[in-house]
Design a protein around this motif. Sequence first.
Motif, PDB file in Angstrom:
ATOM      1  N   TYR A 196      -2.296 -45.194  -9.243  1.00  0.00           N
ATOM      2  CA  TYR A 196      -3.835 -45.096  -9.438  1.00  0.00           C
ATOM      3  C   TYR A 196      -4.475 -43.604  -8.580  1.00  0.00           C
ATOM      4  O   TYR A 196      -4.122 -43.338  -7.473  1.00  0.00           O
ATOM      5  N   ASP A 197      -5.152 -42.850  -9.355  1.00  0.00           N
ATOM      6  CA  ASP A 197      -5.641 -41.674  -8.908  1.00  0.00           C
ATOM      7  C   ASP A 197      -6.849 -42.188  -7.689  1.00  0.00           C
ATOM      8  O   ASP A 197      -7.031 -41.201  -6.749  1.00  0.00           O
ATOM      9  N   ASP A 198      -7.729 -43.072  -7.941  1.00  0.00           N
ATOM     10  CA  ASP A 198      -8.520 -43.622  -6.956  1.00  0.00           C
ATOM     11  C   ASP A 198      -8.473 -45.057  -6.765  1.00  0.00           C
ATOM     12  O   ASP A 198      -8.584 -45.879  -7.593  1.00  0.00           O
ATOM     13  N   VAL A 199      -8.353 -45.404  -5.422  1.00  0.00           N
ATOM     14  CA  VAL A 199      -8.251 -46.704  -5.001  1.00  0.00           C
ATOM     15  C   VAL A 199      -9.504 -47.276  -4.168  1.00  0.00           C
ATOM     16  O   VAL A 199      -9.620 -46.447  -3.054  1.00  0.00           O
ATOM     17  N   PHE A 200     -10.285 -48.350  -4.192  1.00  0.00           N
ATOM     18  CA  PHE A 200     -11.217 -48.639  -3.178  1.00  0.00           C
ATOM     19  C   PHE A 200     -10.866 -49.818  -2.932  1.00  0.00           C
ATOM     20  O   PHE A 200     -10.472 -50.888  -3.621  1.00  0.00           O
ATOM     21  N   ASN A 256      -8.651 -26.032  -2.302  1.00  0.00           N
ATOM     22  CA  ASN A 256     -10.136 -26.702  -2.497  1.00  0.00           C
ATOM     23  C   ASN A 256     -10.014 -28.129  -2.830  1.00  0.00           C
ATOM     24  O   ASN A 256      -9.150 -28.449  -3.418  1.00  0.00           O
ATOM     25  N   HIS A 257     -10.993 -28.809  -2.245  1.00  0.00           N
ATOM     26  CA  HIS A 257     -11.063 -30.269  -2.539  1.00  0.00           C
ATOM     27  C   HIS A 257     -12.065 -30.328  -3.748  1.00  0.00           C
ATOM     28  O   HIS A 257     -13.143 -29.809  -3.326  1.00  0.00           O
ATOM     29  N   ALA A 258     -11.482 -31.059  -4.818  1.00  0.00           N
ATOM     30  CA  ALA A 258     -12.563 -31.532  -5.900  1.00  0.00           C
ATOM     31  C   ALA A 258     -13.113 -32.838  -5.516  1.00  0.00           C
ATOM     32  O   ALA A 258     -12.662 -33.880  -5.106  1.00  0.00           O
ATOM     33  N   MET A 259     -14.396 -32.790  -5.097  1.00  0.00           N
ATOM     34  CA  MET A 259     -15.284 -33.927  -4.690  1.00  0.00           C
ATOM     35  C   MET A 259     -15.314 -34.938  -5.857  1.00  0.00           C
ATOM     36  O   MET A 259     -15.520 -34.579  -7.081  1.00  0.00           O
ATOM     37  N   GLY A 260     -15.197 -36.265  -5.668  1.00  0.00           N
ATOM     38  CA  GLY A 260     -15.413 -37.333  -6.340  1.00  0.00           C
ATOM     39  C   GLY A 260     -14.222 -37.904  -6.918  1.00  0.00           C
ATOM     40  O   GLY A 260     -12.969 -37.361  -6.557  1.00  0.00           O
ATOM     41  N   THR A 261     -14.353 -39.020  -7.817  1.00  0.00           N
ATOM     42  CA  THR A 261     -12.817 -39.711  -8.280  1.00  0.00           C
ATOM     43  C   THR A 261     -12.658 -38.747  -9.411  1.00  0.00           C
ATOM     44  O   THR A 261     -13.305 -37.808  -9.969  1.00  0.00           O
ATOM     45  N   LYS A 262     -11.514 -38.965 -10.052  1.00  0.00           N
ATOM     46  CA  LYS A 262     -10.722 -37.953 -10.973  1.00  0.00           C
ATOM     47  C   LYS A 262     -11.282 -38.542 -12.485  1.00  0.00           C
ATOM     48  O   LYS A 262     -11.214 -39.643 -12.611  1.00  0.00           O
ATOM     49  N   LYS A 263     -11.680 -37.597 -13.070  1.00  0.00           N
ATOM     50  CA  LYS A 263     -12.203 -37.608 -14.246  1.00  0.00           C
ATOM     51  C   LYS A 263     -10.929 -38.109 -15.129  1.00  0.00           C
ATOM     52  O   LYS A 263      -9.822 -37.621 -15.335  1.00  0.00           O
ATOM     53  N   GLY A 282     -22.039 -43.505  -2.979  1.00  0.00           N
ATOM     54  CA  GLY A 282     -21.611 -42.728  -1.867  1.00  0.00           C
ATOM     55  C   GLY A 282     -20.122 -42.666  -1.642  1.00  0.00           C
ATOM     56  O   GLY A 282     -19.428 -41.661  -1.528  1.00  0.00           O
ATOM     57  N   GLY A 283     -19.689 -43.715  -1.961  1.00  0.00           N
ATOM     58  CA  GLY A 283     -18.069 -43.961  -1.992  1.00  0.00           C
ATOM     59  C   GLY A 283     -17.467 -43.183  -3.071  1.00  0.00           C
ATOM     60  O   GLY A 283     -16.393 -42.607  -2.790  1.00  0.00           O
ATOM     61  N   TYR A 284     -18.086 -43.329  -4.098  1.00  0.00           N
ATOM     62  CA  TYR A 284     -17.554 -42.314  -5.430  1.00  0.00           C
ATOM     63  C   TYR A 284     -17.429 -41.098  -5.163  1.00  0.00           C
ATOM     64  O   TYR A 284     -16.666 -40.333  -5.298  1.00  0.00           O
ATOM     65  N   HIS A 285     -18.648 -40.547  -4.385  1.00  0.00           N
ATOM     66  CA  HIS A 285     -18.881 -39.129  -4.360  1.00  0.00           C
ATOM     67  C   HIS A 285     -18.021 -38.602  -3.230  1.00  0.00           C
ATOM     68  O   HIS A 285     -17.493 -37.469  -3.234  1.00  0.00           O
ATOM     69  N   ALA A 286     -17.660 -39.645  -2.239  1.00  0.00           N
ATOM     70  CA  ALA A 286     -16.758 -39.056  -1.099  1.00  0.00           C
ATOM     71  C   ALA A 286     -15.196 -38.936  -1.302  1.00  0.00           C
ATOM     72  O   ALA A 286     -14.727 -38.179  -0.500  1.00  0.00           O
ATOM     73  N   ASN A 287     -14.721 -39.626  -2.441  1.00  0.00           N
ATOM     74  CA  ASN A 287     -13.502 -39.445  -2.415  1.00  0.00           C
ATOM     75  C   ASN A 287     -13.154 -38.022  -3.060  1.00  0.00           C
ATOM     76  O   ASN A 287     -13.954 -37.309  -3.554  1.00  0.00           O
ATOM     77  N   TYR A 288     -11.734 -37.515  -3.112  1.00  0.00           N
ATOM     78  CA  TYR A 288     -11.548 -36.135  -3.348  1.00  0.00           C
ATOM     79  C   TYR A 288     -10.138 -35.975  -3.760  1.00  0.00           C
ATOM     80  O   TYR A 288      -9.196 -36.850  -3.500  1.00  0.00           O
ATOM     81  N   HIS A 289      -9.851 -34.873  -4.371  1.00  0.00           N
ATOM     82  CA  HIS A 289      -8.729 -34.636  -4.618  1.00  0.00           C
ATOM     83  C   HIS A 289      -8.235 -33.188  -4.591  1.00  0.00           C
ATOM     84  O   HIS A 289      -9.198 -32.249  -4.305  1.00  0.00           O
ATOM     85  N   THR A 290      -7.064 -32.868  -4.395  1.00  0.00           N
ATOM     86  CA  THR A 290      -6.715 -31.423  -3.763  1.00  0.00           C
ATOM     87  C   THR A 290      -6.179 -30.449  -4.873  1.00  0.00           C
ATOM     88  O   THR A 290      -5.699 -31.154  -5.907  1.00  0.00           O
ATOM     89  N   ASN A 330     -17.718 -38.699 -14.466  1.00  0.00           N
ATOM     90  CA  ASN A 330     -16.349 -38.329 -14.621  1.00  0.00           C
ATOM     91  C   ASN A 330     -15.746 -40.001 -14.597  1.00  0.00           C
ATOM     92  O   ASN A 330     -15.215 -40.320 -13.572  1.00  0.00           O
ATOM     93  N   LYS A 331     -16.185 -40.615 -15.830  1.00  0.00           N
ATOM     94  CA  LYS A 331     -15.427 -41.854 -15.783  1.00  0.00           C
ATOM     95  C   LYS A 331     -14.058 -41.839 -15.840  1.00  0.00           C
ATOM     96  O   LYS A 331     -13.332 -40.909 -16.373  1.00  0.00           O
ATOM     97  N   PRO A 332     -13.599 -43.159 -15.402  1.00  0.00           N
ATOM     98  CA  PRO A 332     -12.240 -43.341 -15.440  1.00  0.00           C
ATOM     99  C   PRO A 332     -11.493 -43.668 -16.992  1.00  0.00           C
ATOM    100  O   PRO A 332     -12.460 -44.124 -17.794  1.00  0.00           O
ATOM    101  N   LYS A 333     -10.394 -43.017 -17.044  1.00  0.00           N
ATOM    102  CA  LYS A 333      -9.692 -43.845 -18.188  1.00  0.00           C
ATOM    103  C   LYS A 333      -9.238 -45.346 -18.337  1.00  0.00           C
ATOM    104  O   LYS A 333      -9.689 -45.927 -19.268  1.00  0.00           O
ATOM    105  N   LYS A 334      -8.936 -45.757 -17.400  1.00  0.00           N
ATOM    106  CA  LYS A 334      -8.794 -47.293 -16.950  1.00  0.00           C
ATOM    107  C   LYS A 334      -9.315 -47.594 -15.547  1.00  0.00           C
ATOM    108  O   LYS A 334      -9.329 -46.960 -14.591  1.00  0.00           O
ATOM    109  N   LEU A 335      -9.735 -48.745 -15.697  1.00  0.00           N
ATOM    110  CA  LEU A 335     -10.592 -49.495 -14.466  1.00  0.00           C
ATOM    111  C   LEU A 335      -9.928 -50.867 -14.344  1.00  0.00           C
ATOM    112  O   LEU A 335      -9.993 -51.797 -15.156  1.00  0.00           O
ATOM    113  N   VAL A 336      -9.334 -50.787 -13.360  1.00  0.00           N
ATOM    114  CA  VAL A 336      -8.567 -52.212 -12.856  1.00  0.00           C
ATOM    115  C   VAL A 336      -9.222 -52.968 -11.763  1.00  0.00           C
ATOM    116  O   VAL A 336      -9.528 -52.195 -10.672  1.00  0.00           O
ATOM    117  N   VAL A 337      -9.828 -54.039 -11.794  1.00  0.00           N
ATOM    118  CA  VAL A 337     -10.467 -54.887 -10.719  1.00  0.00           C
ATOM    119  C   VAL A 337      -9.752 -56.012 -10.436  1.00  0.00           C
ATOM    120  O   VAL A 337      -9.575 -57.018 -11.254  1.00  0.00           O
TER     121      VAL A 337
END
Length: 425
Positions: free
Chosen positions: A259-263, A168-175, A154-162, A201-208
């Motif tokens: 980072y396009d998406d930060v959790f 319009n809001h593009a829902m989900g994390t950025k591909k 749900g967290g991944y789906h709730a993120n959005y970009h403008t 819509n996998k990320p190019k890079k994932l930092v944890v």
Amino acid sequence: MKTKAVRMYGKEDLRLEEFELPEIKDDEILVRVMSDSICMSTYKLVEQGKKHKRAPQNIDTHPIIIGHEFAGDIVKVGAKWKDQFKEGQKFAQQPALNYKGSLASPGYSYEFFGGACTYCIIPPEVMELGCLLNYDGESYFEASLGEPMSCIIGGYHANYHTNKQNYNHAMGTKKDGYILIMGGCGPMGLGAVSYALQMENKPKKLVVTDISDERLERAREVISEEEAREKGVELHYVNTSSMEDQVAGLMALTDGHGYDDVFVYVPIKSVAEVADKVMAFDGCMNFFAGPIDNQFSAEINLYNTHYTSTHILGTTGGNTDDLIEAIDLSAKGRINPAVMVTHVGGIDSIAEATLNLPNIPGGKKLTYTQFDMPLTAIADFEELGKSDPLFAKLDECCKRHKGLWNTEAEKILFEHFGVKPLAEI
């Protein structure tokens, strides 16, 4: 029918008791609970007692059954639901009901409906909302973990970009973007890593990030950088406590892009503030961690919000579609919710584990409610196995699965404690 359940009577007042369930009505369903994983949200409930928004005010006389991440078998179906559910079927359930504006939820609000028990009664609103799901998976624990995985999804789906052209809001994390999971080596964070590696819509890079070398090492063991590369994602585990400048160090991993998406998976002010500073243009920060302090706050850069379109949201829980997705992906082996589990126990371990949850190291505490067993770390199986054949067998089994809990191990427990299919009871 008698049930044994962990019930809450008030703040920090949990009791394991046996009592009689009422006969089910035509619009109710009786179930046998097999597995229930312990959520930090239940700890928060127990710490607040009647002050919790989901807790009834009469729990001192009508205690509620705790636990909401549970799965099991359908025992008896009321007449209203005979065409939809069958006795003997496995079930999963979505606890986030939101029924007619009510906050009532299993594990928080119901006298006879919760996960920390042997049997419970599912009320009609659950079926009316489509929140009781038939489950065809082999193991029960994966259905239990479907609930926390649904929160992650749900967290991944709730993120959005403008979109500046039409707003319009593009829902989900950025591909093909950059994702940062701060405090991501706990159970929920590892679930988030598992999901990120297989989503469309996998990320190019994932930092944890984390501040514990021990947690970071375990994360690498259960989800390696090599495994991520095979799935097309560049994965980095980072100890931010060793960084002289966290913002500069994290930004360097994106070559300055941000980072396009930060959790944010830990409710720590300084972590949230770093997260705000490393967002890219049109970056979205999801404050996923639920603080106990209702005055929790942090400073954010509103200049960036105005000029670079950064935005912040928070998510809690998932919806039924998220749970269906979680169960389906788990059944297909595309995600592995077992990465969250570090301890296993029986129904007698639930009360103490819940009351002390923040002080017990490791990830998810998975419990099986049809038998008694001390809460035991998977990492301790080897030592315990030197004197106990059960733990020796469990240790061998888990080692065949990268040190993770698994379906085979669950079956070993059921066989050892004589837990039989419904048809044999």
